[in-house]
Design a protein around this motif. Structure first.
Motif, short mmCIF file in Angstrom:
data_model
loop_
_atom_site.label_atom_id
_atom_site.label_comp_id
_atom_site.label_asym_id
_atom_site.label_seq_id
_atom_site.Cartn_x
_atom_site.Cartn_y
_atom_site.Cartn_z
N ARG A 21 34.59 -3.28 -43.72
CA ARG A 21 34.71 -2.40 -44.80
C ARG A 21 34.68 -0.98 -44.15
N ARG A 22 35.36 -0.10 -44.76
CA ARG A 22 35.14 1.55 -44.52
C ARG A 22 34.83 2.32 -45.47
N ARG A 23 33.88 3.22 -45.41
CA ARG A 23 33.14 3.89 -46.53
C ARG A 23 33.17 5.54 -46.02
N ARG A 24 33.26 6.22 -46.99
CA ARG A 24 33.10 7.62 -46.71
C ARG A 24 31.66 8.16 -46.62
N ASP A 25 30.89 8.62 -45.67
CA ASP A 25 29.54 9.04 -45.68
C ASP A 25 29.59 10.40 -46.46
N GLU A 34 31.36 -0.90 -41.29
CA GLU A 34 30.66 -1.87 -41.63
C GLU A 34 31.14 -3.43 -41.69
N VAL A 35 30.30 -4.14 -41.00
CA VAL A 35 30.54 -5.58 -40.74
C VAL A 35 29.79 -6.35 -41.76
N LYS A 36 30.16 -7.33 -42.62
CA LYS A 36 29.25 -8.11 -43.44
C LYS A 36 29.64 -9.60 -43.13
N LEU A 37 28.38 -10.40 -42.99
CA LEU A 37 28.69 -11.85 -42.79
C LEU A 37 28.02 -12.40 -43.99
N GLY A 38 28.87 -13.00 -45.15
CA GLY A 38 28.37 -13.21 -46.51
C GLY A 38 27.65 -11.94 -46.95
N SER A 44 27.06 -1.52 -38.34
CA SER A 44 27.72 -0.51 -38.79
C SER A 44 27.77 0.44 -37.57
N SER A 45 29.01 1.39 -37.88
CA SER A 45 28.98 2.57 -36.77
C SER A 45 28.21 3.56 -36.97
N LEU A 46 27.29 3.63 -38.12
CA LEU A 46 26.10 4.64 -38.01
C LEU A 46 24.97 4.30 -36.89
N PHE A 47 24.99 3.25 -36.62
CA PHE A 47 23.90 2.80 -35.98
C PHE A 47 24.37 2.00 -34.50
N THR A 48 24.61 3.10 -33.60
CA THR A 48 25.34 2.48 -32.24
C THR A 48 24.42 2.63 -30.86
#
Length: 242
Positions: A21-25, A34-38, A44-48
């Motif tokens: 999913r993609r969201r606007r900060d 962001e990637v979710k499993l269940g 998250s591209s916030l934390f790289t």
């Protein structure tokens, strides 16, 4: 300006339902992927910072020669991209269990995807890294038995918090010995972990490798305020080992 929230992909997988999913900060105005499993957040591209530090710390001990690198876990691609940004890296194999994640990159659904998929040094391979690491055929289906100068792993949350029970064997001495056989003499295994340094896992590394270190990587956390941290383990095979 795009939508404030958009689910780019959702698919059932053997590990569970995975979604991108993609969201606007709202603070920075930038898009966050962001990637979710269940119901569980994977990345998250916030934390790289941890992902790029995995590559930086893992490759730091290697010589200034053409390096062959394997990455376990593609994710959003930051570990792989950091490897390609190192001019010493001549070839990169990235192994991910989920063809869906590889497809996101090939379709350009994630920011780094198109560049990774198009780089002639980089090959994306669908496979079970943990099974391949313990198999004599190794991590490159095209070159059975191939050895690498570095193997960088970012799949599980930590050696104690794994995504699948079968992964746990890799983090014990026998699993680490099999992984060490995938490395050239003097080669490096580096691992990302979301937990603080683990003395038990460090001891397992020290039992197998000539050198083993745990590095704490601090980074800003705008969601919680202040800073958060990851751990990067770096273990080096003895230069004289065959």
């Amino acid at each position: 300006m795009g939508a404030r929230f958009e689910e780019l992909d959702w698919r059932p997988t053997p590990l569970g339902e995975i979604s991108l999913r993609r969201r606007r900060d709202p603070e920075s105005g930038t898009d966050v992927y962001e990637v979710k499993l269940g119901d569980e957040f994977l990345m998250s591209s916030l934390f790289t910072a941890g992902e790029t530090a995995l590559t930086r710390l893992g490759l730091a001990k290697l010589p200034d020669t053409g390096l062959d690198v394997a990455v376990g876990g593609l994710g959003l691609g930051y570990t792989a991209q950091a490897a390609l940004d190192d001019p010493r890296v001549r070839a990169l194999v990235v192994v991910d269990a989920l063809g869906e994640v590889i497809d996101w990159h090939r379709r350009g659904l994630v920011p780094l995807g198109s560049g990774l998929a198009a780089d002639p040094r980089c090959r994306l391979v669908q496979g079970d890294f943990f099974a391949m690491a313990g198999d004599s055929r190794g991590l490159d289906p095209r070159q059975p038995g191939r050895r690498f100068h570095a193997v960088l792993l970012d799949v599980d949350h930590s050696p104690r918090h794994v995504l699948h029970p079968r992964h746990a064997a890799l983090y014990r001495p026998d699993g680490l010995r099999a992984l060490a056989d995938r490395l050239h003499p003097g080669g490096v295994f580096a691992l990302w972990s979301n937990d603080p340094p683990d003395d038990g896992f460090h001891s397992a590394l020290a039992e197998v490798f000539a050198e083993a270190e745990a590095h704490v990587v601090d980074f800003p956390n705008p969601l919680r305020g202040g800073t958060s941290s990851n751990t990067v383990y770096v273990a080096r095979r003895h230069p004289g080992t065959t």
